[in-house]
Write a protein that holds these residues in place. Structure first.
Motif, mmCIF file in Angstrom:
data_model
loop_
_atom_site.group_PDB
_atom_site.id
_atom_site.type_symbol
_atom_site.label_atom_id
_atom_site.label_comp_id
_atom_site.label_asym_id
_atom_site.label_seq_id
_atom_site.Cartn_x
_atom_site.Cartn_y
_atom_site.Cartn_z
ATOM 1 N N GLU A 216 -5.663 9.392 -4.666
ATOM 2 C CA GLU A 216 -6.445 8.542 -3.767
ATOM 3 C C GLU A 216 -5.923 7.112 -3.757
ATOM 4 O O GLU A 216 -5.972 6.425 -2.735
ATOM 5 C CB GLU A 216 -7.928 8.563 -4.127
ATOM 6 C CG GLU A 216 -8.288 8.066 -5.519
ATOM 7 C CD GLU A 216 -8.222 9.163 -6.585
ATOM 8 O OE1 GLU A 216 -8.761 8.934 -7.689
ATOM 9 O OE2 GLU A 216 -7.641 10.236 -6.312
ATOM 10 N N ARG A 217 -5.373 6.657 -4.889
ATOM 11 C CA ARG A 217 -4.773 5.311 -4.931
ATOM 12 C C ARG A 217 -3.499 5.265 -4.103
ATOM 13 O O ARG A 217 -3.254 4.299 -3.372
ATOM 14 C CB ARG A 217 -4.452 4.920 -6.375
ATOM 15 C CG ARG A 217 -5.651 4.520 -7.205
ATOM 16 C CD ARG A 217 -5.222 4.103 -8.600
ATOM 17 N NE ARG A 217 -6.038 3.013 -9.105
ATOM 18 C CZ ARG A 217 -5.667 2.199 -10.083
ATOM 19 N NH1 ARG A 217 -4.479 2.347 -10.646
ATOM 20 N NH2 ARG A 217 -6.460 1.239 -10.494
ATOM 21 N N VAL A 218 -2.679 6.309 -4.217
ATOM 22 C CA VAL A 218 -1.454 6.383 -3.415
ATOM 23 C C VAL A 218 -1.799 6.413 -1.933
ATOM 24 O O VAL A 218 -1.167 5.737 -1.116
ATOM 25 C CB VAL A 218 -0.626 7.629 -3.794
ATOM 26 C CG1 VAL A 218 0.661 7.680 -2.983
ATOM 27 C CG2 VAL A 218 -0.308 7.648 -5.283
ATOM 28 N N GLN A 219 -2.808 7.172 -1.576
ATOM 29 C CA GLN A 219 -3.218 7.265 -0.179
ATOM 30 C C GLN A 219 -3.684 5.926 0.359
ATOM 31 O O GLN A 219 -3.356 5.541 1.483
ATOM 32 C CB GLN A 219 -4.316 8.319 -0.033
ATOM 33 C CG GLN A 219 -3.811 9.744 -0.249
ATOM 34 C CD GLN A 219 -4.933 10.750 -0.374
ATOM 35 O OE1 GLN A 219 -6.112 10.386 -0.411
ATOM 36 N NE2 GLN A 219 -4.584 12.031 -0.458
ATOM 37 N N ARG A 220 -4.458 5.186 -0.451
ATOM 38 C CA ARG A 220 -4.931 3.876 -0.012
ATOM 39 C C ARG A 220 -3.765 2.930 0.226
ATOM 40 O O ARG A 220 -3.733 2.194 1.212
ATOM 41 C CB ARG A 220 -5.894 3.275 -1.043
ATOM 42 C CG ARG A 220 -7.201 4.039 -1.186
ATOM 43 C CD ARG A 220 -8.331 3.129 -1.666
ATOM 44 N NE ARG A 220 -7.972 2.253 -2.758
ATOM 45 C CZ ARG A 220 -8.091 2.565 -4.050
ATOM 46 N NH1 ARG A 220 -8.547 3.758 -4.401
ATOM 47 N NH2 ARG A 220 -7.786 1.702 -4.984
ATOM 48 N N LEU A 221 -2.796 2.965 -0.679
ATOM 49 C CA LEU A 221 -1.636 2.088 -0.519
ATOM 50 C C LEU A 221 -0.820 2.474 0.708
ATOM 51 O O LEU A 221 -0.372 1.604 1.461
ATOM 52 C CB LEU A 221 -0.760 2.139 -1.776
ATOM 53 C CG LEU A 221 0.532 1.302 -1.707
ATOM 54 C CD1 LEU A 221 0.215 -0.169 -1.438
ATOM 55 C CD2 LEU A 221 1.337 1.449 -2.986
ATOM 56 N N MET A 222 -0.642 3.775 0.929
ATOM 57 C CA MET A 222 0.138 4.207 2.087
ATOM 58 C C MET A 222 -0.569 3.851 3.398
ATOM 59 O O MET A 222 0.083 3.535 4.394
ATOM 60 C CB MET A 222 0.440 5.703 2.006
ATOM 61 C CG MET A 222 1.459 6.031 0.914
ATOM 62 S SD MET A 222 1.841 7.789 0.769
ATOM 63 C CE MET A 222 2.732 8.097 2.303
#
Length: 427
Positions: A216-222
């Protein structure tokens, strides 16, 4: 292979194999590296399979000559999962003293620990190639009636017809250049980018270096990255964007580490700044421009589709620019060139500069289309061309406005600028 769609990389790979003992093809997953390599390879080892990987790894330690005894050129897919392969291939190339021995493919840059295991560099033995998702010419959507290479000869007249409409471009942005998506029904084709996005955020970004990262952190950054692609946004601005759009945020060091992991698996590919010789002392902005390797990654990250783009043309312009940058990078690679971005302290900005090894370069503005935007692009191109010190570097070989729409590709008589729909362009 039956049904194989020829790639621009085909010719580059054949040429490199004639000049070096081994060729390394790097690029994102699903872009077609293995399929292209298989077209020319005489034998292969696919290390993406865990059973094959363990057997090959053990064999390499016991008997290197047997492990690398496949008929040449021998394809070794996902080579970076067995780091000791590098030195083994290098030694074998030296020992055999023949060109075209190995093709290595990899969808991730080896981590620091693996790099430290290498005893030697590949200088003189390896050639490197970067493969990206398909350009519109490779996937068959561009008719290829205008050659980028030919524009460097400054033809006095071009007049070619374009078949792609705005709705077509919106679909192609969201579908992306993933080979497995080409030719599928629209709804199914659009799912491929979402599947890629899921694979990156839930699995691939952790596999690259073994560091566990919350999906979910990777998704937010992307998502934040997608909102700022095509700009020189800073890490601090990305952090603020995350703070404004999500309940939790990431600190600068975490953002940097996540972006580095995304670079290692070729998900993001930022564009360096171009630094020409200018007549004035204008300061040039040297920050890289943020891009995903394919525009469909950004649309998947934001959860939007073709109709969303058509209903928001300002946003579509940024995503269209990302698609054009992808295609220009693929074409420039075939011409021994690279693609850059220009921006100075006064706000003068040029979307893309294709600079060849021989010193020739072309200036390119990217616009959706329409006369007012074309006129706006021509003002920018002429202003930049007038600033270049032609006593210290060559004059631009061409100036071009690359458009999404327009019935024809043509040369403007008043200033010689080419107006070319992306649906006409080829290398």
């Amino acid at each position: 292979m039956e049904g194989y769609r020829h790639r621009i990389m085909d010719g580059l790979l054949a040429k490199k194999l004639q000049a070096k003992g081994a060729v390394l093809i790097e690029g994102p997953k699903w872009c077609g590296k293995t399929t292209t390599a298989e077209e020319i390879a005489a034998s292969k080892v696919l290390l993406s399979r865990s059973d094959t990987k363990e057997h090959f790894k053990n064999l390499l330690q016991i008997d290197m000559d047997t492990a690398l005894s496949g008929e040449s050129p021998m394809l070794i897919d996902e080579w970076q999962t067995v780091p000791k392969l590098w030195d083994a291939v290098r030694y074998t190339v030296d020992h055999r003293r023949k060109m075209g021995q190995f093709i290595l493919t990899g969808s991730a840059v080896p981590d620091k620990e693996a790099e430290e295991e290498r005893e030697h560099s590949g200088t003189g033995r390896f050639a490197w190639l970067t493969m990206r998702p398909m350009s519109l010419f490779e996937s068959g959507e561009s008719n290829g009636s205008v050659s980028l290479a030919a524009l460097f000869t400054a033809p006095e007249k071009i007049l070619e017809r374009n078949a792609l409409k705005l709705q077509d471009i919106a679909f192609l942005i969201c579908r992306g250049g993933w080979p497995m998506a080409v030719g599928l029904p629209e709804e199914v084709a659009l799912e491929q980018a979402f599947d890629y996005y899921d694979a990156v955020t839930k699995e691939d970004i952790t596999k690259v270096d073994g560091v566990k990262r919350a999906s979910e952190r990777v998704q937010r950054l992307m998502r934040a990255y997608a909102r700022h692609q095509g700009t020189q946004v800073s890490i601090a601005t990305l952090r603020e964007d995350l703070k404004n759009n999500d309940t939790a945020t990431l600190d600068d060091d975490t953002i940097i580490s996540y972006l580095e992991a995304l670079r290692k698996i070729f998900v993001v590919e930022d564009m360096p700044a171009w630094n020409p010789n200018l007549r004035s002392k204008t300061a040039i902005r040297t920050g890289d421009t943020r891009y995903f390797v394919d525009p469909s990654i950004a649309t998947a990250a934001l959860g939007i589709g073709p109709s969303d783009l058509v209903n928001d043309l300002n946003t579509m312009g940024f995503f269209f620019e990302a698609m054009c940058v992808r295609d220009l990078r693929v074409f420039a690679e075939a011409l021994n060139g690279k693609v850059y971005h220009y921006r100075d302290k006064n706000g003068l900005e040029c979307d893309a500069v294709v600079h060849l090894r021989n010193g020739q370069y072309g200036l390119i503005e990217i616009k959706l289309g329409g006369q007012s935007l074309i006129n706006e692009g021509s003002v920018t191109l002429n202003a930049l061309a007038a600033q270049i010190d032609t006593s210290r570097m060559k004059v631009p070989a061409f100036k071009m406005i690359l458009t999404a729409t327009g019935e024809y590709a043509y040369r403007r008589p008043e200033d010689g600028i080419y107006v070319v729909p992306i649906g006409c362009l080829k290398p």
